[in-house]
Design an enzyme around this catalytic site. Structure first.
Site, PDB file in Angstrom:
ATOM      1  N   SER A 150       0.845  -1.197   0.000  1.00  0.00           N
ATOM      2  CA  SER A 150       0.000   0.000   0.000  1.00  0.00           C
ATOM      3  C   SER A 150       0.875   1.240   0.000  1.00  0.00           C
ATOM      4  CB  SER A 150      -0.891   0.003   1.252  1.00  0.00           C
ATOM      5  OG  SER A 150      -1.510   1.251   1.464  1.00  0.00           O
ATOM      6  N   TYR A 163      -1.733  -0.113  10.191  1.00  0.00           N
ATOM      7  CA  TYR A 163      -1.739  -0.731   8.867  1.00  0.00           C
ATOM      8  C   TYR A 163      -0.514  -0.315   8.061  1.00  0.00           C
ATOM      9  CZ  TYR A 163      -3.367  -1.896   4.147  1.00  0.00           C
ATOM     10  OH  TYR A 163      -3.469  -2.394   2.865  1.00  0.00           O
TER      11      TYR A 163
END
Length: 245
Positions: A150, A163
């Site tokens: 990501s 995250y």
């Protein structure tokens, strides 16, 4: 052997005596589901695994083996290893299963440490565990491994500490594995924002309909798998430009 996808992307498979096989985690939703559909549409056998049996049931077909389970569970990973052994090898591993963590996402100063450990278990430890069991099968078929990452791994977005830091760890783990395993291409692939359940959980109550569908990212991921560049980190938008140019 060369397969032509319905999206105009060619995927070349170098072993004409076998049907190419992919193992995809988190295959029941989002990018995992879109990639599973794309691969079995072009003749691959897909071993699709996820936690939700009802969603996995929708993927059943002649070219799909569904395996319900949690990637953090050693017993589930052992079951996958047995399937790979019976299959005689593996051509593609995609570590797509991820967890966002708590939603709404807390700042790191208030982040519950047990939940942070759970995020790392799914996003870092499980992908490494699956790579450890899959590497012999990948070597036997000149295969490729992809870890889905990501932009939160490289950009310090407020609230994304759990995250984002787990994906940064996954990126570095991928880079070190690539240096150690020179005979297996190992990639980090950043698909960018997508209209998925997990992305919606990151923005509770907000409209994310402007985000692209996961299916739009698949051609760039197929391009990465087919072109087999040097191991490293690749961004979907950049590969998409190559696909459409």
């Amino acid at each position: 052997m060369e397969f032509q996808s319905t999206r105009g992307v060619h995927v070349t498979y170098h072993h004409t005596t076998f049907t190419p096989t992919a193992l995809i985690t988190g295959a029941s939703a989002g990018l995992g589901r879109a990639l599973t559909h794309a691969l079995f549409d072009i003749g691959w056998h897909v071993i699709a695994t996820a936690r939700h049996v009802d969603r996995l049931d929708r993927l059943r077909g002649d070219h799909v083996t569904t395996v319900v389970g949690d990637v953090t569970d050693p017993a589930h990973r052992a079951e996958l290893a047995t399937i790979l052994t019976a299959n005689g090898g593996l051509d593609l591993l995609v570590n797509n299963a991820s967890t966002l963590g708590p939603s709404p996402m807390p700042h790191l100063a208030q982040y519950p440490l047990d939940q942070l450990a759970a995020v790392y278990d799914v996003n870092v430890v499980a992908p490494l565990a699956l790579l450890q069991l899959a590497l012999p099968a990948l070597r036997s078929r000149d295969g490729v491994a992809v870890n889905i990452t990501s932009d939160a791994a490289v950009m310090p977005y407020e609230g994304w500490g759990g995250y984002g830091s787990s994906k940064a760890a996954l990126d570095h783990l991928t880079a070190i594995l690539a240096a150690e395993e020179s005979d297996v291409p190992i990639y980090s692939f950043d698909p960018g924002d997508m209209r998925t359940d997990m992305h919606q959980a990151a923005f509770p109550g907000q409209d994310i309909s402007d985000r692209p569908e996961p299916e739009t990212v698949v051609p760039s991921l197929l391009r990465l798998i087919e072109s087999r560049p040097p191991s490293g980190r690749y961004v979907g938008a950049q590969l998409e430009a190559e696909v459409t140019s």
